[in-house]
Write a protein that holds these residues in place. Sequence first.
Motif, PDB file in Angstrom:
ATOM      1  N   HIS A  41       0.832  -1.196   0.000  1.00 22.00           N
ATOM      2  CA  HIS A  41       0.000   0.000   0.000  1.00 22.00           C
ATOM      3  C   HIS A  41       0.869   1.249   0.000  1.00 22.00           C
ATOM      4  N   GLU A  42       1.890   1.255   0.837  1.00 24.41           N
ATOM      5  CA  GLU A  42       2.732   2.451   0.965  1.00 24.41           C
ATOM      6  C   GLU A  42       3.449   2.773  -0.340  1.00 24.41           C
ATOM      7  N   SER A  43       3.852   1.741  -1.078  1.00 29.65           N
ATOM      8  CA  SER A  43       4.491   1.952  -2.382  1.00 29.65           C
ATOM      9  C   SER A  43       3.512   2.569  -3.373  1.00 29.65           C
ATOM     10  N   LYS A  44       2.258   2.080  -3.357  1.00 27.92           N
ATOM     11  CA  LYS A  44       1.245   2.611  -4.280  1.00 27.92           C
ATOM     12  C   LYS A  44       0.821   4.023  -3.882  1.00 27.92           C
ATOM     13  N   ILE A  45       0.790   4.290  -2.587  1.00 31.88           N
ATOM     14  CA  ILE A  45       0.475   5.642  -2.114  1.00 31.88           C
ATOM     15  C   ILE A  45       1.534   6.621  -2.608  1.00 31.88           C
ATOM     16  N   SER A  46       2.803   6.242  -2.452  1.00 32.41           N
ATOM     17  CA  SER A  46       3.910   7.091  -2.897  1.00 32.41           C
ATOM     18  C   SER A  46       3.872   7.313  -4.402  1.00 32.41           C
ATOM     19  N   SER A  47       3.587   6.248  -5.142  1.00 28.16           N
ATOM     20  CA  SER A  47       3.527   6.353  -6.600  1.00 28.16           C
ATOM     21  C   SER A  47       2.386   7.261  -7.046  1.00 28.16           C
ATOM     22  N   CYS A  48       1.240   7.125  -6.383  1.00 23.07           N
ATOM     23  CA  CYS A  48       0.090   7.979  -6.707  1.00 23.07           C
ATOM     24  C   CYS A  48       0.432   9.443  -6.475  1.00 23.07           C
ATOM     25  N   TYR A  49       1.113   9.708  -5.366  1.00 19.18           N
ATOM     26  CA  TYR A  49       1.513  11.085  -5.063  1.00 19.18           C
ATOM     27  C   TYR A  49       2.488  11.606  -6.109  1.00 19.18           C
ATOM     28  N   SER A  53      -1.735  11.447  -9.410  1.00 11.83           N
ATOM     29  CA  SER A  53      -2.886  10.680  -9.898  1.00 11.83           C
ATOM     30  C   SER A  53      -4.067  10.681  -8.935  1.00 11.83           C
ATOM     31  N   GLN A  54      -4.073  11.595  -7.984  1.00 16.36           N
ATOM     32  CA  GLN A  54      -5.187  11.657  -7.045  1.00 16.36           C
ATOM     33  C   GLN A  54      -6.487  11.979  -7.785  1.00 16.36           C
ATOM     34  N   VAL A  55      -7.592  11.564  -7.198  1.00 15.85           N
ATOM     35  CA  VAL A  55      -8.910  11.816  -7.777  1.00 15.85           C
ATOM     36  C   VAL A  55      -9.349  13.236  -7.428  1.00 15.85           C
ATOM     37  N   THR A  56      -9.508  14.056  -8.457  1.00 11.57           N
ATOM     38  CA  THR A  56      -9.950  15.435  -8.241  1.00 11.57           C
ATOM     39  C   THR A  56     -11.369  15.676  -8.745  1.00 11.57           C
ATOM     40  N   GLY A  57     -11.825  14.830  -9.666  1.00  5.38           N
ATOM     41  CA  GLY A  57     -13.154  15.022 -10.245  1.00  5.38           C
ATOM     42  C   GLY A  57     -13.196  16.047 -11.361  1.00  5.38           C
ATOM     43  N   ASP A  58     -12.049  16.615 -11.715  1.00  9.69           N
ATOM     44  CA  ASP A  58     -12.050  17.697 -12.693  1.00  9.69           C
ATOM     45  C   ASP A  58     -12.341  17.238 -14.119  1.00  9.69           C
TER      46      ASP A  58
END
Length: 343
Positions: A41-49, A53-58
């Motif tokens: 999880h921590e690796s995927k969290i870091s990669s997302c950051y 790639s966070q969900v913004t809804g834009d």
Amino acid sequence: KRPPNNTTPHILQSTKQSTQHNTHSTMSVEKSPQIPSNPSHESKISSCYDTKSQVTGDSILLPSRIRGKVRDQYPLPTSLLLLTTDRQSGFDRALASVPFKGSVLNQISNFWFQKTSHIIPNHVINLPHPNITVAKKCAPFPIEMVVRSYMTGSTSTSIWKNYSQGTRLYCGHVLREGYVKNVELDETLFTPTTKDEHDRPISCKEIVEEGLMSKEDLEFCEKKVLEVFKFGQEWADSRGLILVDTKFELGKDSNGEIILIDEVLTPDSSRYWIKSSYEERIKEGKEPENIDKEFLRLWFRENCDPYKDEVLPEAPKEMVCELSRRYVGLYEMITGEDFVIPE
């Protein structure tokens, strides 16, 4: 074109923020040993950051977007699409985008909606995506239904803030002398607040006198939120957590039935403490071990004026990722299930 109710629009949108060297002070954020740690999880969290790639809804392809602090609403012909984003709010503004936070909040709410449906019906129709709830349309009551079991809080409406300033009549409840911060109240209290520009504590008597709700509706809501809170406390206790306080929102659907709406017992709407360390920390005069965003708020207070500065500094990656880890860990502690990282 407007898609049918069960259509899931594409919502994963890069935040595309410019990466700047952070010259502001940093705070050491220790990982709580009570919160589950998962290297994957921590690796995927870091990669997302790192990939923004966070969900913004834009990029959601629907008209009539009603943007909230964290949730965006999209009216559909016969229902409402609620998108829980990764936006982290504080000081009435966006502070950061926390990887997978929206998915955690949406799924924790759904967990509690299902667990408490025997107490009160809710607005959920389905969850077509980890960040999306399709819900019934309803008319929300203009009151936040707050329930508290501990003498704590730092905001202007919190019970401890008011008590420490000498208030002994709070939301219609007479408070005895001798309370200290973070101790359990003699009984669980229903302590509603208004939804004004500046929220204020209000008693049930005042709610009825000001015409905000009928006496009958208010008494029903009070009874039900106390029941849901008691259920949540018992469940949390069995999972090694203390459910300290929370806020509920209720409304009436098209048939005039009062239902539970918005979010339920999430780390955004509720305060959770770690049960195993509570008694010892209270005896030592320490704050209870908690799972919330307070450390991120403190960083902003130390590095800017979050109420007045037009542009806020970028929060350190380690803090944003640690907050994400805590959200994911709390999901797993509450549900007893592994959190599935959305693709």
